[in-house]
Design a protein around this motif. Sequence first.
Motif, mmCIF file in Angstrom:
data_model
loop_
_atom_site.group_PDB
_atom_site.id
_atom_site.type_symbol
_atom_site.label_atom_id
_atom_site.label_comp_id
_atom_site.label_asym_id
_atom_site.label_seq_id
_atom_site.Cartn_x
_atom_site.Cartn_y
_atom_site.Cartn_z
ATOM 1 N N ASP A 1 0.819 -1.216 0.000
ATOM 2 C CA ASP A 1 0.000 0.000 0.000
ATOM 3 C C ASP A 1 0.848 1.260 0.000
ATOM 4 O O ASP A 1 0.547 2.226 -0.706
ATOM 5 C CB ASP A 1 -0.939 0.020 1.208
ATOM 6 N N GLN A 2 1.905 1.265 0.798
ATOM 7 C CA GLN A 2 2.781 2.440 0.875
ATOM 8 C C GLN A 2 3.451 2.718 -0.471
ATOM 9 O O GLN A 2 3.505 3.867 -0.917
ATOM 10 C CB GLN A 2 3.854 2.240 1.946
ATOM 11 N N ILE A 3 3.948 1.681 -1.101
ATOM 12 C CA ILE A 3 4.638 1.882 -2.387
ATOM 13 C C ILE A 3 3.633 2.275 -3.464
ATOM 14 O O ILE A 3 3.921 3.140 -4.293
ATOM 15 C CB ILE A 3 5.450 0.635 -2.760
ATOM 16 N N GLU A 4 2.450 1.694 -3.436
ATOM 17 C CA GLU A 4 1.426 2.063 -4.413
ATOM 18 C C GLU A 4 1.012 3.525 -4.256
ATOM 19 O O GLU A 4 0.812 4.228 -5.233
ATOM 20 C CB GLU A 4 0.208 1.166 -4.241
ATOM 21 N N GLU A 5 0.922 3.995 -3.016
ATOM 22 C CA GLU A 5 0.491 5.369 -2.779
ATOM 23 C C GLU A 5 1.597 6.398 -3.023
ATOM 24 O O GLU A 5 1.366 7.434 -3.636
ATOM 25 C CB GLU A 5 -0.011 5.523 -1.341
ATOM 26 N N TYR A 6 2.791 6.128 -2.522
ATOM 27 C CA TYR A 6 3.852 7.147 -2.552
ATOM 28 C C TYR A 6 4.861 6.974 -3.687
ATOM 29 O O TYR A 6 5.632 7.899 -3.951
ATOM 30 C CB TYR A 6 4.589 7.177 -1.214
ATOM 31 N N GLU A 7 4.879 5.830 -4.351
ATOM 32 C CA GLU A 7 5.768 5.631 -5.499
ATOM 33 C C GLU A 7 5.069 4.736 -6.524
ATOM 34 O O GLU A 7 5.441 3.580 -6.722
ATOM 35 C CB GLU A 7 7.100 5.025 -5.055
ATOM 36 N N PRO A 8 4.014 5.286 -7.174
ATOM 37 C CA PRO A 8 3.218 4.480 -8.108
ATOM 38 C C PRO A 8 3.967 4.076 -9.377
ATOM 39 O O PRO A 8 3.490 3.218 -10.115
ATOM 40 C CB PRO A 8 2.022 5.379 -8.428
#
Length: 109
Positions: A70-77
């Motif tokens: 979730d973090q990578i999808e949100e902050y580094e798509p």
Amino acid sequence: MVRIRGDGEVPGNINLAPDNDYQEVVQNISVILSMVQKSAPMLRGMGIPGELYGRPLPVAENALVGYVYDQIEEYEPRAILGGLTFDRDDSTGRLIPVIELEGVRDSDI
């Protein structure tokens, strides 16, 4: 494919003007994995939840899978992830997420 370890250490060679998107994404994922949520004033939601520290390793590992994606999808798509594994040290209780980065999408997302 590059492996990025979230061992809590921000890379010492941070480049504020990376040569390409790939280097920028690798650096950004490393920073995401090294942060504790609510520790950055303008980005309170970015990072690993502090509530997971000190939890039993199997519990933390199961919870971290969702959080990391979730973090990578949100902050580094731009990141195209290949997988997520964990390096565990049962004697010290240390759990280190390891991201496999397959590639990078175009910047115009």
